[in-house]
Design a protein around this motif. Structure first.
Motif, PDB file in Angstrom:
ATOM      1  N   PHE A 119      73.207  56.719   3.289  1.00 27.62           N
ATOM      2  CA  PHE A 119      72.920  57.181   1.758  1.00 27.62           C
ATOM      3  C   PHE A 119      74.205  57.539   0.938  1.00 27.62           C
ATOM      4  N   ASP A 120      74.337  57.214  -0.161  1.00 20.70           N
ATOM      5  CA  ASP A 120      75.521  57.709  -0.801  1.00 20.70           C
ATOM      6  C   ASP A 120      75.461  59.288  -1.281  1.00 20.70           C
ATOM      7  N   PRO A 121      76.407  60.036  -1.364  1.00 15.19           N
ATOM      8  CA  PRO A 121      76.386  61.410  -1.294  1.00 15.19           C
ATOM      9  C   PRO A 121      75.592  62.254  -2.320  1.00 15.19           C
ATOM     10  N   ALA A 122      75.224  61.617  -3.551  1.00 19.56           N
ATOM     11  CA  ALA A 122      74.205  62.274  -4.262  1.00 19.56           C
ATOM     12  C   ALA A 122      73.041  61.956  -4.151  1.00 19.56           C
ATOM     13  N   ASP A 123      72.544  60.918  -3.464  1.00 21.54           N
ATOM     14  CA  ASP A 123      71.300  60.647  -3.185  1.00 21.54           C
ATOM     15  C   ASP A 123      70.955  61.486  -1.942  1.00 21.54           C
ATOM     16  N   TRP A 124      71.808  61.807  -1.042  1.00 20.17           N
ATOM     17  CA  TRP A 124      71.465  62.529   0.245  1.00 20.17           C
ATOM     18  C   TRP A 124      71.576  63.874  -0.166  1.00 20.17           C
ATOM     19  N   GLN A 125      72.328  64.278  -1.249  1.00 22.51           N
ATOM     20  CA  GLN A 125      72.178  65.909  -1.599  1.00 22.51           C
ATOM     21  C   GLN A 125      70.581  66.280  -2.252  1.00 22.51           C
ATOM     22  N   ARG A 126      70.181  65.023  -2.851  1.00 19.12           N
ATOM     23  CA  ARG A 126      69.045  65.223  -3.387  1.00 19.12           C
ATOM     24  C   ARG A 126      67.877  65.069  -2.676  1.00 19.12           C
ATOM     25  N   THR A 127      68.064  64.334  -1.794  1.00 23.25           N
ATOM     26  CA  THR A 127      66.871  64.366  -0.389  1.00 23.25           C
ATOM     27  C   THR A 127      67.090  65.537   0.183  1.00 23.25           C
ATOM     28  N   ALA A 128      68.227  66.121   0.596  1.00 19.01           N
ATOM     29  CA  ALA A 128      68.465  67.447   1.597  1.00 19.01           C
ATOM     30  C   ALA A 128      67.624  68.565   0.483  1.00 19.01           C
ATOM     31  N   GLU A 129      67.750  68.600  -0.955  1.00 17.89           N
ATOM     32  CA  GLU A 129      67.187  69.514  -1.606  1.00 17.89           C
ATOM     33  C   GLU A 129      65.522  69.384  -1.722  1.00 17.89           C
TER      34      GLU A 129
END
Length: 200
Positions: A119-129
């Motif tokens: 993932f790119d960091p922004a998409d992974w951050q959203r996934t974690a959230e």
């Protein structure tokens, strides 16, 4: 969100007899054993596995869950998972591109295994959230990722796990680090495992 540019690479991989050696390598079998052993609850009502690949881990998780939803971005992965779990009534496998297609509802167990670094960091951050928000009040969240460098990696494993660890209300229960992979487990339940069961 556009489909990741490594989709063509994944298509070729999933057409192989044994992608990533998931069936043949002792390394992969042992890692599955460790992940399943690290789950703090004996049984989960509803679970989500993100990045199910060919369903090898799905098969193990299904034995611990009343209902398991397995998702993957690759249709071929879902085909292979459905074939492997054919006749297993408590498993549903669906194509989903996270975080856009995050499934509805709450989960007692969420497993994020070997996918975050794509993932790119922004998409992974959203996934974690989304994963943290989807946990039930005592739910378990697992992350397991390869440590070594490879060509298609977009994030280091430490950053992948840090995005999960940074979610509010998660209590850290397992940190298992090897040269090849990092396995971590968090829960909404702060109580240590031994204290959850009375001595009879």
């Amino acid at each position: 969100m556009s489909r990741p540019d490594f989709t063509e690479v994944f298509t070729e991989i999933f057409d192989q007899d044994d992608p990533w050696g998931l069936e043949s390598l002792w390394y992969e079998a042992r890692k599955r054993d460790l992940l399943v052993a690290a789950l703090p609850e004996a049984r989960y009502a509803r679970a989500l596995e993100a990045g199910c690949a060919t369903g090898m881990l799905t098969e193990r998780l299904a034995a611990r869950c009343d209902a398991l939803l397995a998702v993957d971005v690759m249709p071929r992965a879902i085909e292979r998972t459905r074939a492997r779990l054919q006749g297993t009534a408590n498993v549903q496998a669906s194509v989903a591109q996270l975080p856009a297609d995050w499934p509805a509802g709450r989960f007692d167990l969420i497993v994020l295994s070997e996918l975050g670094y794509y993932f790119d960091p922004a998409d992974w951050q959203r996934t974690a959230e989304l994963a943290a928000a989807a946990l039930t009040p005592t739910g378990t969240l697992v992350a397991c990722h390869y440590q070594r460098q490879f060509a298609d990696r977009r994030m280091c494993t430490e950053d992948v796990h840090a995005a999960v660890a940074g979610q509010p209300g998660l209590h850290h229960h397992v940190h298992h680090l090897e040269p090849d992979f990092l396995l971590e487990v968090w829960s909404r339940n702060p109580q240590p495992l031994r204290l959850r069961e009375p001595i009879l």
